[in-house]
Design a protein around this motif. Structure first.
Motif, PDB file in Angstrom:
ATOM      1  N   ASN B  29       0.820  -1.241  -0.043  1.00  0.00           N
ATOM      2  CA  ASN B  29       0.000   0.167  -0.062  1.00  0.00           C
ATOM      3  C   ASN B  29       0.878   1.133  -0.049  1.00  0.00           C
ATOM      4  N   THR B  88      -7.288   2.805   2.322  1.00  0.00           N
ATOM      5  CA  THR B  88      -6.745   1.639   1.910  1.00  0.00           C
ATOM      6  C   THR B  88      -6.499   0.937   3.158  1.00  0.00           C
ATOM      7  N   ALA B  91      -9.167  -0.166   5.532  1.00  0.00           N
ATOM      8  CA  ALA B  91      -9.751  -1.295   4.747  1.00  0.00           C
ATOM      9  C   ALA B  91      -8.917  -2.731   5.089  1.00  0.00           C
ATOM     10  N   ILE B  92      -7.777  -2.663   4.868  1.00  0.00           N
ATOM     11  CA  ILE B  92      -6.895  -3.588   4.944  1.00  0.00           C
ATOM     12  C   ILE B  92      -6.893  -4.245   6.510  1.00  0.00           C
ATOM     13  N   GLU B  97     -13.700  -4.464   1.851  1.00  0.00           N
ATOM     14  CA  GLU B  97     -13.308  -4.589   0.579  1.00  0.00           C
ATOM     15  C   GLU B  97     -12.430  -3.138   0.398  1.00  0.00           C
ATOM     16  N   LEU B  98     -11.644  -3.313  -0.375  1.00  0.00           N
ATOM     17  CA  LEU B  98     -10.740  -2.161  -0.685  1.00  0.00           C
ATOM     18  C   LEU B  98     -11.553  -0.922  -1.131  1.00  0.00           C
TER      19      LEU B  98
END
Lengths: 99, 128
Positions: B29, B88, B91-92, B97-98
């Motif tokens: 990322n 991101t 979300a991770i 979901e990304l």
């Protein structure tokens, strides 16, 4: 962290170094655009140089893995804002060149 | 919006939400963020180069308009890069979901349209 076939930390450090190179190219173009042979031009070029030193300090920490992790997190927003700041300085210089 | 900006700067919140992911995901990322940042810097460098290396164009101030458009586009790419990185990362950690984004498609279209306009301008000049 046993076995990292992708050498992820190293690739990430290299990505920070490439980003510093891109910042350097932008700073050189800014200084060239700023220098118009008068005092204001020299001052604006100085602003670009100081900004470049800032990006050097920001990216170096993560490019070399030195420094505390906590401080390193700030590298993300600050480098992005430095890029935006360079763009704003560029707009100022272009508008200044119109007069 | 201010909430999003506060999140960019708040590492404590980012590390407290969800669970710690495989470090390789965070590093990937991070590299994606840097690739976007370099994309923004390339646009900014293009704007600065247009301002100082293009000859004056037949349309008044067109050179400056091109330069400023590229500079502002580059700034937008850089700011959007850090926002996307923070969302991101979140979300991770949460296993969600990304974040989806139209931004890459819009940027690609803008660059393509700009390039086509320049091709037309060059052809018109060569033939006219």
């Amino acid at each position: 962290m046993t076995g990292d076939p992708g050498l992820q930390p190293e690739r990430t450090r290299l990505a920070w170094r490439r980003t510093l190179l891109a910042f350097t190219a932008v700073a050189v173009l800014l200084v060239r655009l700023a220098l118009t042979g008068d005092l204001a031009g020299a001052l604006l070029a100085g602003v670009a140089v100081v900004g470049w030193l800032g990006t050097l300090a920001l990216t170096w920490r993560r490019a070399t893995g030195a420094g505390p992790r906590r401080a390193q997190r700030w590298s993300f927003p600050l480098t992005a804002l430095a890029a935006a700041g360079f763009a704003v300085l560029g707009v100022l210089l272009v508008v200044r060149g119109l007069r | 919006m201010w909430e999003a900006i506060r999140r960019w700067f708040d590492p404590r919140e980012m590390r407290s939400v969800g669970s710690r992911p495989d470090y390789r995901f965070s590093l990937a990322n991070e590299r994606t963020f840097l690739a976007w940042l370099r994309t923004g810097l390339a646009l900014i460098a293009g704007g600065l180069a247009a301002a100082q290396f293009l000859p004056p164009l037949p349309v008044a101030h067109l050179r400056e308009v091109i330069a400023i458009a590229l500079l502002l586009l580059g700034a937008a790419v850089a700011v959007r890069a850090v926002d996307h990185w923070a969302r991101t990362e979140r979300a991770i950690r949460l296993g969600e979901e990304l974040p989806a984004s139209r931004f890459p498609a819009v940027l690609a279209l803008a660059v393509a349209v700009g390039a086509l306009l320049l091709v037309i301008a060059v052809l018109a000049r060569a033939l006219g």
